[in-house]
Design an enzyme around this catalytic site. Structure first.
Site, short mmCIF file in Angstrom:
data_model
loop_
_atom_site.label_atom_id
_atom_site.label_comp_id
_atom_site.label_asym_id
_atom_site.label_seq_id
_atom_site.Cartn_x
_atom_site.Cartn_y
_atom_site.Cartn_z
N ASP A 1 55.28 49.96 31.28
CA ASP A 1 55.81 48.36 31.22
C ASP A 1 57.20 48.38 31.74
O ASP A 1 57.81 49.50 31.99
CB ASP A 1 55.53 48.18 29.75
CG ASP A 1 55.27 46.48 29.63
OD1 ASP A 1 55.93 45.76 30.22
OD2 ASP A 1 54.11 46.23 28.98
N ASP B 1 58.59 48.94 36.73
CA ASP B 1 58.21 47.64 37.26
C ASP B 1 57.10 48.00 38.13
O ASP B 1 57.38 48.69 39.16
CB ASP B 1 59.26 46.81 37.78
CG ASP B 1 58.93 45.49 38.33
OD1 ASP B 1 57.78 45.38 38.54
OD2 ASP B 1 59.68 44.65 38.33
N ALA C 1 51.21 20.78 43.49
CA ALA C 1 52.08 20.14 44.26
C ALA C 1 53.55 20.35 43.81
O ALA C 1 54.45 20.07 44.47
CB ALA C 1 51.66 18.70 43.91
N ASN D 1 41.31 27.02 37.47
CA ASN D 1 41.91 26.56 36.32
C ASN D 1 43.09 25.52 36.57
O ASN D 1 43.77 26.03 37.49
CB ASN D 1 42.47 27.48 35.10
CG ASN D 1 42.61 26.89 33.77
OD1 ASN D 1 42.04 25.81 33.59
ND2 ASN D 1 43.20 27.65 33.00
N TYR E 1 47.71 32.05 39.73
CA TYR E 1 46.84 32.73 38.93
C TYR E 1 45.47 32.97 39.13
O TYR E 1 44.92 34.24 39.31
CB TYR E 1 47.17 32.54 37.54
CG TYR E 1 46.68 33.28 36.42
CD1 TYR E 1 47.38 34.48 35.96
CD2 TYR E 1 45.41 33.16 35.43
CE1 TYR E 1 46.80 35.32 34.89
CE2 TYR E 1 45.03 33.79 34.53
CZ TYR E 1 45.69 35.10 34.38
OH TYR E 1 45.32 35.91 33.33
P1 NAI Z 1 51.05 39.74 27.97
O1 NAI Z 1 51.90 38.69 28.79
O2 NAI Z 1 51.01 39.54 26.59
O3 NAI Z 1 51.11 41.07 28.07
C1 NAI Z 1 51.42 41.73 29.80
C2 NAI Z 1 52.21 42.97 29.50
O4 NAI Z 1 52.27 43.23 31.09
C3 NAI Z 1 53.67 42.82 28.96
O5 NAI Z 1 54.02 43.81 28.28
C4 NAI Z 1 54.65 42.67 30.36
O6 NAI Z 1 55.97 43.01 30.00
C5 NAI Z 1 53.75 43.68 31.20
N1 NAI Z 1 54.24 43.39 32.52
C6 NAI Z 1 54.15 42.08 33.21
N2 NAI Z 1 54.83 42.29 34.54
C7 NAI Z 1 55.02 43.77 34.59
C8 NAI Z 1 55.37 44.40 35.68
N3 NAI Z 1 55.78 43.78 36.94
N4 NAI Z 1 55.42 45.78 35.52
C9 NAI Z 1 55.12 46.30 34.30
N5 NAI Z 1 54.63 45.44 33.46
C10 NAI Z 1 54.39 44.32 33.48
O7 NAI Z 1 49.40 39.40 28.48
P2 NAI Z 1 48.35 39.61 27.99
O8 NAI Z 1 47.87 38.28 27.22
O9 NAI Z 1 48.23 40.71 27.19
O10 NAI Z 1 47.28 39.78 29.09
C11 NAI Z 1 46.98 41.30 29.71
C12 NAI Z 1 46.32 40.95 31.04
O11 NAI Z 1 44.92 40.15 30.64
C13 NAI Z 1 46.79 40.18 32.20
O12 NAI Z 1 46.39 40.89 33.31
C14 NAI Z 1 46.27 38.68 32.02
O13 NAI Z 1 46.57 38.02 32.93
C15 NAI Z 1 44.68 39.03 31.56
N6 NAI Z 1 43.98 38.03 30.67
C16 NAI Z 1 44.50 37.45 29.64
C17 NAI Z 1 43.86 36.57 29.13
C18 NAI Z 1 44.48 35.94 27.61
O14 NAI Z 1 43.71 34.92 27.15
N7 NAI Z 1 45.56 36.66 27.02
C19 NAI Z 1 42.77 35.93 29.59
C20 NAI Z 1 42.33 36.45 30.98
C21 NAI Z 1 42.97 37.60 31.54
#
Ligand code: NAI
Length: 448
Positions: free
Chosen positions: A239, A262, A299, A349, A355
């Site tokens: 992370d 990153d 937009a 969406n 996204y």
């Molecule tokens: P979150 O925002 O709670 O966690 C994402 C994690 O990725 C964070 O710990 C962040 O620090 C890390 N991260 C972000 N950019 C980074 C980078 N450049 N390098 C390393 N780490 C990085 O998100 P969540 O909700 O846990 O989502 C996880 C995955 O599931 C994502 O890919 C999201 O798009 C996908 N997702 C989530 C949904 C939801 O309803 N929460 C629905 C559909 C998909």
């Protein structure tokens, strides 16, 4: 993130009121406790509907798991119904088995399962064969919408060369019957090849495997780390440095190693490989979970909002996969790649062009990689719908309430539901599943 409405309609006077008013009554789903492994596979008897050698083979597999298997509808509640349709060659042959299913649905236990097992329809099939095979698609998705009390309906679809007791057919059936698939509803798991292996211990299928999880500091990524660890894997969590403290907490919990990095850095994959080789000597599974949103109507979208989402959600994965796949001896038993897509990448969406683009791009990448790794590994994606995380907690209250109810289970999923699907696709018993996108969305009304 808790769902107060779900609690209200399941307790005391508010439960009675909700029933009288005909309000949606989402049920508590049958889930596996991530810290426990002994949840029963099926909550009660299992009925197998079908005839012939494929049905016999499936019944034998189920008996091998010590399930209480019946070939005719038993008295009382039924925990699961498996409908075998692999031998059908025309639509009229479906009638008897579908009626047998219909007659038992009222006896399905809360949290019960309906699983169809059928063959994939292909362009080479005779029209009648293709018709009945594809008909299962509409049948199953409709049945799933009629189920109540946290019960789900899903299907296993077998490729022409795959027998019903092939490792991945069996693995998919077990996953769909189990509490691990709580929020998977109205979906098909396609098994395209006979590859894969049944694990020595179904409760620890990832024993001896090493898994990398990006974005492991919180939310879905942290839960993926926990579930992979429960299933026996050693975990390397990645992370950004800003999330270093939470990453360390999660990795301590699972006895893994934390790498502050990153993933958009040019040398991200090289640094991951270096750490993994030094500590474990290998990488078997890579879960591309890290993802970000920068929502804006197109937009109003600034170039940096588009670029940031594309850089993290897809470009970093493309670059890293090239390095992982070129690394000598990295994955002696074949690499399992699992990426996070999203239902926004399937249905689109409003406010999420960046996204939606990035998540649809993940699906395109996965299908292409599947061809590249075939025979040596797999590449699959999981597309979550509405999941209760910090990301979705930021959605305005009313929109959130509506979004939660727009699926057959009438609630949001939990991070563990996504993690379970990923752990299944990473497991040895999923070796015949390649290039698939498994939705974990409670049969969300959007998309397919
Ligand atoms: P979150 O925002 O709670 O966690 C994402 C994690 O990725 C964070 O710990 C962040 O620090 C890390 N991260 C972000 N950019 C980074 C980078 N450049 N390098 C390393 N780490 C990085 O998100 P969540 O909700 O846990 O989502 C996880 C995955 O599931 C994502 O890919 C999201 O798009 C996908 N997702 C989530 C949904 C939801 O309803 N929460 C629905 C559909 C998909």
């Amino acid at each position: 993130m808790s769902d107060a409405y779900l609690e209200l309609v399941n307790s005391g006077i508010t439960k009675t009121l909700a029933t009288k008013l005909g309000l949606p009554r989402p049920a508590h789903l049958r889930r596996t406790d991530p810290s426990a492994v002994d949840t029963p596979l099926v909550p009660g008897r299992t009925l197998v509907i079908g005839e012939g050698p494929d049905t016999d083979a499936i019944a034998r597999v189920l008996l091998g798991w010590d399930l209480d298997v019946h070939r005719n509808a038993p008295e009382g509640k039924v925990g699961a119904v498996v409908v075998v349709l692999t031998d059908l060659t025309s639509p009229e042959q479906a009638s008897q088995r579908v009626r047998a299913l219909g007659s038992v649905l009222r006896s399905l236990a809360p949290g019960g399962r309906v699983v169809t097992v059928s063959r994939a329809a292909g362009p080479e099939d005779e029209p009648a064969v293709a018709a009945v095979r594809h008909g299962v698609d509409g049948l199953l998705r409709s049945v799933a919408k009629e189920l109540r009390a946290g019960a789900t309906g899903n299907g296993v679809v077998l490729g022409e060369t795959v027998s019903p007791d092939a490792p991945s057919a069996v693995g998919a059936l077990r996953f769909l019957l189990s509490a691990r698939s709580a929020f998977v509803d109205g979906q098909f798991v396609r098994v395209s090849t006979p590859d894969g292996a049944a694990p020595a211990d179904w409760t620890r299928p990832l024993e001896g495997r090493v898994a990398v999880v990006t974005g492991a500091a919180r939310g879905i990524g942290a839960e993926i780390a926990r579930v992979l660890h429960r299933d026996g894997a050693q975990v390397l969590g990645v992370d950004v440095p800003a999330a270093g403290e939470s990453l360390a907490t999660v990795m301590n919990e699972v006895g893994g190693i934390a790498l502050q990095l990153d993933i958009t850095a040019d040398d991200a994959a090289e640094r991951i490989i270096e750490r993994a080789r030094a500590r474990y000597g290998r990488i078997d599974v890579v879960v591309h979970n890290a993802g970000i949103t920068r929502d804006k109507l197109l937009a109003n979208m600034k170039p940096e909002q588009w670029d940031a989402v594309v850089a993290v959600n897809i470009e970093a994965q493309l670059r890293m996969n090239d390095v992982f796949l070129a690394a000598d001896g990295l994955a002696p038993d074949g690499l399992r790649l699992v990426s996070l897509a999203s239902t926004s990448g399937i249905a689109g969406n409003r406010g999420q062009t960046n996204y939606g683009f990035s998540k649809a791009a993940v699906i395109g990448m996965t299908r292409s990689l599947a061809g590249r790794v075939a025979g040596a590994g797999t590449a699959n994606a999981v597309a979550p719908g509405f999941i209760e995380t910090e990301m979705t907690a930021r959605i305005p209250t009313l929109t959130r309430q509506v979004a939660r109810r727009l699926n057959s289970l009438q609630q949001g999923g939990q991070p563990v539901d996504v993690a379970e699907a990923i752990a299944f696709l990473a497991s040895p018993q999923a070796g015949g599943i390649n290039g698939e996108v498994l939705r974990v969305c409670g049969q969300n009304m959007v998309g397919q």
